[in-house]
Design an enzyme around this catalytic site. Structure first.
Site, PDB file in Angstrom:
ATOM      1  N   VAL A 257       7.760   8.231  -4.780  1.00  0.00           N
ATOM      2  CA  VAL A 257       8.633   8.175  -3.600  1.00  0.00           C
ATOM      3  C   VAL A 257       7.940   7.325  -2.550  1.00  0.00           C
ATOM      4  O   VAL A 257       6.719   7.333  -2.431  1.00  0.00           O
ATOM      5  CB  VAL A 257       8.927   9.570  -2.987  1.00  0.00           C
ATOM      6  CG1 VAL A 257       9.877  10.357  -3.855  1.00  0.00           C
ATOM      7  CG2 VAL A 257       7.654  10.340  -2.720  1.00  0.00           C
ATOM      8  N   SER A 258       8.721   6.559  -1.802  1.00  0.00           N
ATOM      9  CA  SER A 258       8.173   5.829  -0.667  1.00  0.00           C
ATOM     10  C   SER A 258       8.145   6.771   0.520  1.00  0.00           C
ATOM     11  O   SER A 258       8.684   7.888   0.475  1.00  0.00           O
ATOM     12  CB  SER A 258       9.039   4.610  -0.341  1.00  0.00           C
ATOM     13  OG  SER A 258      10.302   5.031   0.149  1.00  0.00           O
ATOM     14  N   THR A 259       7.525   6.331   1.597  1.00  0.00           N
ATOM     15  CA  THR A 259       7.448   7.172   2.801  1.00  0.00           C
ATOM     16  C   THR A 259       8.841   7.543   3.286  1.00  0.00           C
ATOM     17  O   THR A 259       9.117   8.684   3.650  1.00  0.00           O
ATOM     18  CB  THR A 259       6.692   6.424   3.923  1.00  0.00           C
ATOM     19  OG1 THR A 259       5.389   6.084   3.462  1.00  0.00           O
ATOM     20  CG2 THR A 259       6.590   7.302   5.174  1.00  0.00           C
TER      21      THR A 259
END
Length: 219
Positions: free
Chosen positions: A10-12
């Protein structure tokens, strides 16, 4: 029982998004693994984007699959964009899986190179990626030749021959950072300082060259 690497990312920005969280991905992979009788080893990159394949846990997973003592049959992701948002990058991993003899599974697209149907879907994606890579390559090559005529360099360290830099980029299209370093060393090519290549130096030089080339292409 077959063992597979389950890769999560997951990205931020995505960490709190519905359907994209780590646990949602883990559950999707767990259900698929249970249906196929697989045991799963987990690797996850939290807070990282998919703009490139240079993520610590992804590279660790690919290195594990490349090991002579490989203890996993392949890698599985819940969604293709968890592995890569680039068709070309995804095709590079597919090529790597094929060359090294392990399976790649993207559950959402039905890509499963351990099955005939999944292999067909993967081959179709490979064809699209090869076309896209050729178009990008032709455009980049034309821009590089025009810039060379103007005497412009492409971000190669001053003591690094352009042939070495070009070889590095070609290897990175289908090899991990660690594998690229190994191949460069085996071919007798050194860094700008005359040292042996490591995954870290490959990443730094690639980033510098790619940034310079993008600037030329966009000019």
């Amino acid at each position: 029982m077959t063992t597979m690497i389950g890769y999560l990312r997951v990205s931020t920005e995505e960490q709190a998004s519905s359907g994209l969280g780590l646990e949602a991905q883990r559950e999707s992979i767990r259900r698929y693994a249970d249906a196929h009788g697989w045991d799963v080893i987990w690797y996850e990159d939290a807070g990282l984007s998919a703009k490139s394949l240079d993520r610590p846990q992804l590279q660790a997973a690919l290195t594990r699959l490349h090991s002579k003592k490989r203890d996993a049959a392949g890698i599985v992701v819940a969604k293709l964009d968890r592995l890569s948002r680039s068709v070309v990058d995804f095709a590079s991993v597919l090529e790597l899986a094929r060359a090294q003899g392990w399976a790649l599974v993207a559950i959402d697209l039905g890509v499963d190179t351990s099955s005939p149907t999944g292999e067909l879907v993967a081959n179709l994606m490979m064809s699209v990626a090869q076309w896209e890579r050729r178009v990008i390559g032709e455009r980049t090559s034309a821009a590089m030749q025009a810039a060379k005529r103007r005497g412009q360099r492409f971000g190669f360290p001053s003591a690094l021959p352009e042939t070495t830099g070009e070889r590095l980029l070609k290897l990175r299209a289908t090899h991990t950072l660690a594998c690229t370093a190994t191949r460069l060393n085996a071919e007798g090519l050194t860094t700008a300082t005359g040292a042996s290549w490591t995954a870290n130096t490959v990443a730094k030089v690639q980033k510098r060259i790619s940034a310079a080339m993008e600037a030329v292409v966009e000019a």
